[in-house]
Design a protein around this motif. Structure first.
Motif, PDB file in Angstrom:
ATOM      1  N   GLY A 146       0.785  -1.228   0.000  1.00  0.00           N
ATOM      2  CA  GLY A 146       0.000   0.000   0.000  1.00  0.00           C
ATOM      3  C   GLY A 146       0.819   1.281   0.000  1.00  0.00           C
ATOM      4  N   ARG A 147       2.093   1.174  -0.355  1.00  0.00           N
ATOM      5  CA  ARG A 147       2.957   2.347  -0.321  1.00  0.00           C
ATOM      6  C   ARG A 147       3.201   2.902  -1.718  1.00  0.00           C
ATOM      7  N   THR A 148       3.200   4.225  -1.795  1.00  0.00           N
ATOM      8  CA  THR A 148       3.557   4.917  -3.026  1.00  0.00           C
ATOM      9  C   THR A 148       5.075   5.073  -3.079  1.00  0.00           C
ATOM     10  N   PRO A 149       5.621   5.438  -4.234  1.00  0.00           N
ATOM     11  CA  PRO A 149       7.063   5.704  -4.288  1.00  0.00           C
ATOM     12  C   PRO A 149       7.506   6.798  -3.312  1.00  0.00           C
ATOM     13  N   LEU A 150       6.690   7.822  -3.123  1.00  0.00           N
ATOM     14  CA  LEU A 150       7.035   8.873  -2.157  1.00  0.00           C
ATOM     15  C   LEU A 150       7.159   8.285  -0.755  1.00  0.00           C
ATOM     16  N   GLN A 151       6.239   7.435  -0.387  1.00  0.00           N
ATOM     17  CA  GLN A 151       6.297   6.807   0.926  1.00  0.00           C
ATOM     18  C   GLN A 151       7.530   5.912   1.044  1.00  0.00           C
ATOM     19  N   MET A 152       7.866   5.223  -0.048  1.00  0.00           N
ATOM     20  CA  MET A 152       9.071   4.378  -0.046  1.00  0.00           C
ATOM     21  C   MET A 152      10.325   5.243   0.112  1.00  0.00           C
ATOM     22  N   ALA A 153      10.355   6.372  -0.582  1.00  0.00           N
ATOM     23  CA  ALA A 153      11.514   7.263  -0.502  1.00  0.00           C
ATOM     24  C   ALA A 153      11.700   7.782   0.923  1.00  0.00           C
ATOM     25  N   CYS A 154      10.605   8.100   1.587  1.00  0.00           N
ATOM     26  CA  CYS A 154      10.688   8.573   2.974  1.00  0.00           C
ATOM     27  C   CYS A 154      11.106   7.441   3.902  1.00  0.00           C
ATOM     28  N   LEU A 155      10.519   6.291   3.719  1.00  0.00           N
ATOM     29  CA  LEU A 155      10.811   5.151   4.581  1.00  0.00           C
ATOM     30  C   LEU A 155      12.265   4.705   4.471  1.00  0.00           C
ATOM     31  N   TYR A 156      12.792   4.701   3.244  1.00  0.00           N
ATOM     32  CA  TYR A 156      14.151   4.206   3.024  1.00  0.00           C
ATOM     33  C   TYR A 156      15.185   5.322   2.871  1.00  0.00           C
TER      34      TYR A 156
END
Length: 131
Positions: A54-64
């Motif tokens: 359920g993650r967008t690329p923006l969320q992935m960028a923030c998470l990682y």
């Protein structure tokens, strides 16, 4: 990446078994800004795609912890879509609680402040001065 996308632009739309696009994987692997930009140029709508988690690329960028430039490019692209400029869409980013730090924390806190009418928030003028 740019050379591949030039001969096979639909490569940006491919998904792996987790429904992650190359843009998701680029954010996960913290690739250089140029890679993210090339993928977004080829398929800007990828910024709205969600993987199996359920993650967008923006969320992935923030998470990682991708670079600030990558996060800013993704956020700007994400906000270019009208449906993402609603209070609920923007506040959904806050619910993910990525433990923002440094400039990213300031960037997102200003974005969230624009959605709330809390007296403790910076004024819109102060927020605009930041950008």
């Amino acid at each position: 990446v740019a050379a591949l996308l030039e001969v096979w632009p639909d490569a940006a739309k491919e998904k792996d078994r987790y429904q992650s696009t190359p843009l998701h994987l680029s954010c996960y692997k913290r690739t250089p800004l140029e890679v993210t930009a090339a993928l977004l140029e080829c398929w800007p709508e990828a910024v709205k795609e969600k993987g199996n988690f359920g993650r967008t690329p923006l969320q992935m960028a923030c998470l990682y912890e991708a670079s600030l430039e990558v996060k800013f490019l993704l956020l700007n692209t994400w906000l270019s879509y009208k449906e993402n400029r609603t209070k609920s869409a923007i506040m959904s980013l806050k619910r993910d609680n990525f433990n923002f730090t440094g400039d990213v924390k300031v960037l997102f806190s200003h974005l969230f402040a624009l959605c709330n009418n809390d007296a403790d928030n910076p004024s819109p003028n102060e927020i605009m001065d930041y950008f």
